[in-house]
Design a protein around this motif. Sequence first.
Motif, mmCIF file in Angstrom:
data_model
loop_
_atom_site.group_PDB
_atom_site.id
_atom_site.type_symbol
_atom_site.label_atom_id
_atom_site.label_comp_id
_atom_site.label_asym_id
_atom_site.label_seq_id
_atom_site.Cartn_x
_atom_site.Cartn_y
_atom_site.Cartn_z
ATOM 1 N N PRO A 1 -1.745 7.102 -7.352
ATOM 2 C CA PRO A 1 -0.775 6.410 -6.480
ATOM 3 C C PRO A 1 -0.231 5.163 -7.168
ATOM 4 O O PRO A 1 -0.755 4.730 -8.199
ATOM 5 C CB PRO A 1 -1.619 6.016 -5.263
ATOM 6 N N GLU A 2 0.806 4.617 -6.592
ATOM 7 C CA GLU A 2 1.350 3.348 -7.084
ATOM 8 C C GLU A 2 1.150 2.301 -6.008
ATOM 9 O O GLU A 2 1.724 2.399 -4.925
ATOM 10 C CB GLU A 2 2.834 3.492 -7.416
ATOM 11 N N TYR A 3 0.320 1.318 -6.309
ATOM 12 C CA TYR A 3 0.105 0.191 -5.401
ATOM 13 C C TYR A 3 0.678 -1.047 -6.074
ATOM 14 O O TYR A 3 0.152 -1.485 -7.105
ATOM 15 C CB TYR A 3 -1.385 -0.025 -5.134
ATOM 16 N N ALA B 1 7.684 10.791 -1.170
ATOM 17 C CA ALA B 1 6.779 11.951 -1.117
ATOM 18 C C ALA B 1 6.455 12.445 0.287
ATOM 19 O O ALA B 1 6.064 13.605 0.454
ATOM 20 C CB ALA B 1 5.492 11.620 -1.868
ATOM 21 N N ALA B 2 6.631 11.589 1.293
ATOM 22 C CA ALA B 2 6.273 12.014 2.655
ATOM 23 C C ALA B 2 7.075 13.240 3.083
ATOM 24 O O ALA B 2 6.614 14.036 3.915
ATOM 25 C CB ALA B 2 6.493 10.863 3.633
ATOM 26 N N SER B 3 8.265 13.421 2.509
ATOM 27 C CA SER B 3 9.088 14.576 2.910
ATOM 28 C C SER B 3 9.066 15.690 1.862
ATOM 29 O O SER B 3 9.883 16.606 1.917
ATOM 30 C CB SER B 3 10.527 14.127 3.172
ATOM 31 N N THR C 1 4.682 8.984 -4.524
ATOM 32 C CA THR C 1 4.855 7.632 -3.977
ATOM 33 C C THR C 1 5.852 7.611 -2.826
ATOM 34 O O THR C 1 6.689 8.502 -2.691
ATOM 35 C CB THR C 1 5.397 6.656 -5.060
ATOM 36 N N GLY C 2 5.755 6.541 -2.054
ATOM 37 C CA GLY C 2 6.724 6.323 -0.995
ATOM 38 C C GLY C 2 8.076 5.941 -1.566
ATOM 39 O O GLY C 2 9.121 6.317 -1.045
ATOM 40 N N GLY C 3 8.066 5.189 -2.661
ATOM 41 C CA GLY C 3 9.317 4.782 -3.313
ATOM 42 C C GLY C 3 9.989 5.960 -4.003
ATOM 43 O O GLY C 3 9.381 7.011 -4.203
ATOM 44 N N ARG C 4 11.251 5.751 -4.387
ATOM 45 C CA ARG C 4 12.018 6.868 -4.950
ATOM 46 C C ARG C 4 11.649 7.185 -6.396
ATOM 47 O O ARG C 4 11.846 8.300 -6.860
ATOM 48 C CB ARG C 4 13.521 6.559 -4.859
ATOM 49 N N ALA C 5 11.110 6.196 -7.130
ATOM 50 C CA ALA C 5 10.864 6.397 -8.571
ATOM 51 C C ALA C 5 9.671 7.317 -8.831
ATOM 52 O O ALA C 5 9.509 7.815 -9.943
ATOM 53 C CB ALA C 5 10.681 5.061 -9.263
#
Length: 176
Positions: free
Chosen positions: A75-77, A146-148, A111-115
């Motif tokens: 993950p990316e934190y 990633a949630a979708s 990740t939640g972010g787009r990158a």
Amino acid sequence: MTEPTLLGLCGSLRAGSLNRMLMREGARAFGGTFTEGDLRLPLYDGDLEEAGIPDSATMLAAQIAEADALIIACPEYNKAPPGVLKNALDWLSRVKPNPLWGKPVAIVSATGGRAGGERTQTMLRAMLAPMRVEALGWPEVLVGSAASEFDAEGRLVNARYAQALASLMERLRTAI
Ligand code: FNR
């Protein structure tokens, strides 16, 4: 010929982890036998180490030593790998010989972010260098937003990601 064995390390501990879903997709693409390592280790503490490396860390080291290859879901934190993963690497580096030395490793991230975790993957590669690990450089599997990107069964919905992951796992098998 015996089937290769794959060990998975997921830097997220939560039950619904998207990184774990991605790691399991990678394991399905890899084939062979898959085991998930448990990163719920005590925080690294030199005093604990002096009293003896904890059983949980010793067990993880043994699982890594036995595996033909590793997949690390990172993950990316805050633009970096989570402490859970760094802590595990720190314990593993205290086991002699370090079971990670020379292991074929593939990194994936969701990740939640787009990158999709470009920065966390770059940092993880640097963290693996002292472990004498050169993680596969391509194809990069960076699942953003990633949630979708997973269905209710935890399967990747986008064929482009699934193909990149299959190709990465194929290269991991070849690297054994
Ligand atoms: C995040 N998240 C996040 N996402 C991202 O794209 N870049 C980032 O730097 C961060 N930073 C961050 C810090 C912390 C403490 C948390 C809890 C979350 C969002 C993160 O990518 C998202 O929650 C993932 O779904 C977490 O991975 P798992 O648990 O689903 O595997």
